[in-house]
Design an enzyme around this catalytic site. Structure first.
Site, short mmCIF file in Angstrom:
data_model
loop_
_atom_site.label_atom_id
_atom_site.label_comp_id
_atom_site.label_asym_id
_atom_site.label_seq_id
_atom_site.Cartn_x
_atom_site.Cartn_y
_atom_site.Cartn_z
N GLU A 94 0.84 -1.31 -0.18
CA GLU A 94 0.03 0.05 0.00
C GLU A 94 0.88 1.03 0.07
OE1 GLU A 94 -4.07 -1.30 2.08
OE2 GLU A 94 -2.35 -0.94 3.33
N CYS A 107 3.23 8.85 0.96
CA CYS A 107 3.98 8.05 1.77
C CYS A 107 4.13 6.58 1.28
CB CYS A 107 2.89 7.93 2.83
SG CYS A 107 3.47 6.64 4.21
N CYS A 114 6.47 -6.52 7.17
CA CYS A 114 7.45 -6.17 8.02
C CYS A 114 7.81 -7.23 9.07
CB CYS A 114 6.92 -4.99 8.85
SG CYS A 114 8.24 -4.29 9.77
N CYS A 118 5.98 -4.73 15.53
CA CYS A 118 5.66 -3.76 16.77
C CYS A 118 4.14 -3.83 17.14
CB CYS A 118 5.82 -2.38 16.06
SG CYS A 118 7.61 -2.00 15.79
N CYS A 121 1.21 -2.05 15.32
CA CYS A 121 1.21 -1.93 13.88
C CYS A 121 0.60 -2.99 13.26
CB CYS A 121 2.70 -1.66 13.31
SG CYS A 121 3.08 -1.35 11.58
N SER A 216 11.45 6.23 14.63
CA SER A 216 10.19 5.75 15.58
C SER A 216 10.51 5.54 16.82
CB SER A 216 9.39 4.48 14.74
OG SER A 216 9.05 4.97 13.71
N LEU A 217 10.26 6.26 17.87
CA LEU A 217 10.76 6.31 19.21
C LEU A 217 9.96 5.45 20.19
CD1 LEU A 217 13.35 6.76 21.08
CD2 LEU A 217 12.04 9.01 21.37
N HIS A 218 8.80 6.11 20.35
CA HIS A 218 7.56 5.77 20.94
C HIS A 218 7.82 5.50 22.64
CE1 HIS A 218 6.28 5.55 16.97
NE2 HIS A 218 6.62 4.66 16.68
N CYS A 335 -0.87 6.23 10.21
CA CYS A 335 0.57 5.81 10.90
C CYS A 335 -0.06 4.58 11.27
CB CYS A 335 1.36 6.62 11.83
SG CYS A 335 2.60 6.03 12.54
#
Length: 343
Positions: A94, A107, A114, A118, A121, A216-218, A335
């Site tokens: 996508e 984007c 992946c 995570c 996600c 991407s810290l989070h 996101c």
């Protein structure tokens, strides 16, 4: 030798020039072909009408010019467009087009699926299929331009996948996106997002183009980050911090830290203190992002008052901070929501 399996989009300009010379064609034919491939966005050799038919036939028998098929698309109430592209081997990804008042942003995905898993996600929940080639990444941008009818002003590589686990193809695609003879998007308007793959950060710091970097810290608490992002446990926060300071020293550029705000998980006072400490006296910008709904995660977004408290405290500590408004949530295009299936 039959070179039919060579994908022409994988060739450099010098490679194409070499073929033209070998075939007795003038050098300007290479420029025309390059223009069709990278600026005029041709999806077949037959479209290249300023090339002779004999040259087009030779190109067709020597190379492939594979293009994805638009399997489905969906339009959000905010104007965001999500497209599902299917490649010749059956793999699909996508990509998203996002209109803003002053720009149009694409984007793009760098992998089909992946491997990092995570917890917040949708992409990682579907597993990993394969890396995308550089031309497969670039062609997503072309599809977004064609669908929107608007020239792209910026690109973020924040779609499906971890770009720095597909480093060579990602960097090659970024250079084509930036190339004045291709899509001609300014390097500072091309941003790559990573979960914190340290070798990729170090490599980006060494290249001459001024591409943007998002992390991407989070969470700045190791235990919380390990729970949210198990695939990058080996890249511990102290090492990530060191890599980012080396990056800013080498490039003088300000990385962005993406921070999904998750209720009761990374929005406590202790988490805020750790984030301020991680950012203190460094060159960075924090994007606070209310969590977007993902069915399997069981998480909920932080309350508005909590997000505003984080923003106020970070700014008071001298950290540049914004709250990002998610786009395309109603079509699962925001996101963390891309999931590699039909819209």
């Amino acid at each position: 030798m039959n070179n039919k399996q060579i994908e022409i989009m994988s060739l450099s300009y010098e490679d194409i020039l070499g073929y033209m010379s070998m075939w007795g064609e003038p050098d300007y034919r290479a420029k025309q072909l390059w223009d069709w491939l990278h600026s005029r966005q041709a999806f077949s050799f037959a479209e290249m009408t300023n090339l002779s038919k004999s040259l087009r036939d030779k190109l067709d028998t020597t190379f492939t010019l594979s293009s994805p098929i638009l399997a489905s698309e969906e339009l959000s109430s905010d104007g965001t467009q999500k497209m599902l592209l299917s490649y010749p081997d059956g793999v699909s990804v996508e990509c998203v087009g996002m209109p803003y008042k002053d720009r149009y942003t694409a984007c793009l995905s760098t992998q089909a699926g992946c491997s990092l898993g995570c917890a917040f996600c949708a992409t990682g929940n579907g597993g990993f299929t394969r890396n995308l080639t550089a031309d497969e990444i670039v062609k997503q941008a072309k599809y977004v331009e064609r669908a929107s009818g608007v020239r792209l002003s910026s690109v973020v590589l924040m779609g499906q996948g971890e770009p720095f686990l597909n480093l060579e193809n990602t960097l090659a695609a970024m250079k084509v996106l930036n190339d004045p003879s291709a899509l001609n998007i300014g390097a500072r308007h091309i941003t790559v997002s990573t979960s914190g793959i340290l070798p990729g950060i170090a490599r980006l710091a060494r290249i001459k183009e001024q591409f943007g970097l998002a992390i991407s810290l989070h969470s700045a608490v190791q235990e919380t980050r390990n729970m949210l992002m198990p695939g990058v446990k080996k890249y511990a926060l102290p090492h990530l911090y060191e890599a980012l300071q080396a990056y800013t020293e080498a490039t003088k550029r300000r990385p962005t830290y993406e921070y999904l705000m998750i209720n009761g998980v990374n929005d406590t006072n202790a988490e805020l203190d750790a984030l301020i400490d991680f950012c203190a006296n460094t060159l960075c910008h924090v994007n606070l992002i209310p969590l977007n709904p993902v069915s399997h995660s069981g998480f909920a977004p932080s309350k508005g008052d909590t997000i505003r408290r984080f923003q106020k405290a970070l700014k008071a500590s001298g950290v540049e901070t914004t709250v990002r408004r998610s786009r395309g949530k109603d079509i699962d295009a925001a996101c963390g929501q891309l999931h590699q299936r039909s819209c």
